[in-house]
Scaffold this motif. Structure first.
Motif, PDB file in Angstrom:
ATOM      1  N   CYS A 155       0.831  -1.211   0.000  1.00  0.00           N
ATOM      2  CA  CYS A 155       0.000   0.000   0.000  1.00  0.00           C
ATOM      3  C   CYS A 155       0.862   1.258   0.000  1.00  0.00           C
ATOM      4  O   CYS A 155       0.530   2.258  -0.668  1.00  0.00           O
ATOM      5  CB  CYS A 155      -0.925  -0.005   1.222  1.00  0.00           C
ATOM      6  N   GLU A 179      -7.796   1.797  -2.153  1.00  0.00           N
ATOM      7  CA  GLU A 179      -9.090   1.391  -1.617  1.00  0.00           C
ATOM      8  C   GLU A 179      -9.104  -0.049  -1.138  1.00  0.00           C
ATOM      9  O   GLU A 179      -9.787  -0.411  -0.195  1.00  0.00           O
ATOM     10  CB  GLU A 179     -10.175   1.582  -2.676  1.00  0.00           C
ATOM     11  N   LYS A 180      -8.386  -0.917  -1.833  1.00  0.00           N
ATOM     12  CA  LYS A 180      -8.393  -2.330  -1.477  1.00  0.00           C
ATOM     13  C   LYS A 180      -7.048  -2.938  -1.815  1.00  0.00           C
ATOM     14  O   LYS A 180      -6.488  -2.660  -2.881  1.00  0.00           O
ATOM     15  CB  LYS A 180      -9.505  -3.076  -2.223  1.00  0.00           C
ATOM     16  N   CYS A 181      -6.542  -3.770  -0.921  1.00  0.00           N
ATOM     17  CA  CYS A 181      -5.289  -4.480  -1.179  1.00  0.00           C
ATOM     18  C   CYS A 181      -5.403  -5.880  -0.592  1.00  0.00           C
ATOM     19  O   CYS A 181      -5.318  -6.065   0.621  1.00  0.00           O
ATOM     20  CB  CYS A 181      -4.099  -3.733  -0.574  1.00  0.00           C
ATOM     21  N   HIS A 182      -5.605  -6.860  -1.455  1.00  0.00           N
ATOM     22  CA  HIS A 182      -5.715  -8.255  -1.039  1.00  0.00           C
ATOM     23  C   HIS A 182      -4.533  -9.033  -1.616  1.00  0.00           C
ATOM     24  O   HIS A 182      -4.284  -8.974  -2.825  1.00  0.00           O
ATOM     25  CB  HIS A 182      -7.022  -8.878  -1.523  1.00  0.00           C
ATOM     26  N   HIS A 188      -6.871  -2.132  -5.719  1.00  0.00           N
ATOM     27  CA  HIS A 188      -7.713  -1.080  -6.285  1.00  0.00           C
ATOM     28  C   HIS A 188      -7.196   0.270  -5.800  1.00  0.00           C
ATOM     29  O   HIS A 188      -7.072   0.493  -4.590  1.00  0.00           O
ATOM     30  CB  HIS A 188      -9.164  -1.252  -5.834  1.00  0.00           C
ATOM     31  N   THR A 213     -10.082   2.266 -10.570  1.00  0.00           N
ATOM     32  CA  THR A 213     -11.433   2.254 -10.008  1.00  0.00           C
ATOM     33  C   THR A 213     -11.976   3.670  -9.915  1.00  0.00           C
ATOM     34  O   THR A 213     -12.774   3.979  -9.048  1.00  0.00           O
ATOM     35  CB  THR A 213     -11.418   1.616  -8.597  1.00  0.00           C
TER      36      THR A 213
END
Length: 306
Positions: A227, A240-243, A256, A295
């Motif tokens: 991130c 927004e998203k980190c998987h 994202h 996104t």
């Protein structure tokens, strides 16, 4: 071939060669221990030899798993074959648990059955085994940590397990020799203790592999570093998203990033590509592959603006 894929393949090939070396050493040690145990009336040495024989099967499984994991992605496996590595690790761990159960049953039978005391020469064999196995553990475990390979680390702890069982055998046989006839069953009790150590190692080895197969998220440090790299790329407003999930020697990342909703789609894609490149090139994300998605539309729909 990309540099990252080439590096991962090279590490896997090195690990496979190490597993093959371990297999050859286990063949020699297992044969020596079983024969010496039979001649020297030391059941704990026989049990240790059987455990080493199972190590042979484990090394074959690890070698096969690493060989499959080194294959590049194809049409039916677009993410590669990395899952073969934890599958191999689980197979070996289950074999360890099965061996511990079988040897424990036989150890109890030997404790209840009168038999001859062990021969002194068996101690010399065990000293050699302990030294060789501890050296193998340290070497293979270092390689496993460098490669972040569950299967290689499993194979390393298999060597450590063998060293521990041989140490228990050494203590048991020594007690039997020093204590006389009343202590002849000491080596059998040592074998029983070794079985408990083997079983504990089997459980400890299985858990990381199960987590990897279940796509358990890695430690927070990895996600935070990804991130941080993504956030440092010009044009990124927020992450927004980190998987992330582990796949063999690599980490796959779904990321994202939020960008200015007023920029063009082309500009958003360019930012996403820069984020992907930054993650792949950063030291903190070494050997990790990422899929970065723009996104901006989703952000705009949520009512956010910049």
């Amino acid at each position: 071939m990309p540099a990252q894929a080439h590096a991962s393949k090279k590490i896997l090939q090195t690990a496979a060669r190490v597993a093959l070396l371990g297999l050859l050493i286990n063949v020699v040690l297992a044969s020596v221990k079983i024969v010496a145990g039979v001649i020297g009336h030391a059941y704990v040495l026989i049990a240790d030899g059987i455990e080493s024989a199972l190590d042979i099967g484990g090394s074959i499984v690890i070698w096969g798993g690493l060989t499959v994991a080194a294959r590049p992605p194809d049409e039916t496996h677009p993410y590669g074959h990395g899952k073969a590595e934890p599958i191999a690790a689980i197979a070996v761990a289950l074999g360890v648990l099965a061996a511990a159960t079988g040897l424990a049953i036989e150890s109890v039978r030997e404790i209840l059955t009168p038999h001859h005391g062990p021969a002194p020469f068996t101690l010399a064999i065990l000293i050699v085994v302990i030294v060789v196995k501890e050296f193998l553990f340290r070497y293979v475990n270092r390689l496993g940590r460098q490669a972040e390979s569950t299967a290689v680390k499993t194979d390393a702890w298999h060597h450590r397990s063998d060293a521990l069982t041989s140490t228990a055998a050494f203590v048991g046989i020594s007690a039997a020799l020093l204590g006389g006839e009343a202590w002849y069953s000491a080596d059998d009790w040592a074998a029983l203790f070794a079985c408990a150590v083997i079983a504990a190692n089997g459980v400890r080895l299985a858990l990381p592999a199960f987590h990897e197969i279940m796509d358990t998220a890695p430690g927070g440090k990895i996600v935070r570093s990804i991130c941080a790299v993504a956030s440092s790329v010009p044009g990124v407003v927020e992450v927004e998203k980190c998987h992330a999930r582990k796949m063999g020697l690599d980490y796959y990342v779904d990321l994202h990033v939020g960008v200015d909703g007023n920029i063009s789609v082309h500009e958003g894609h360019e930012i996403a590509h820069r984020v992907k490149s930054a993650i792949q090139q950063s030291d903190s994300a070494h050997r990790r592959r990422s899929r970065a998605h723009r996104t901006g539309t989703t952000v705009a729909a949520s009512g956010k603006s910049w």
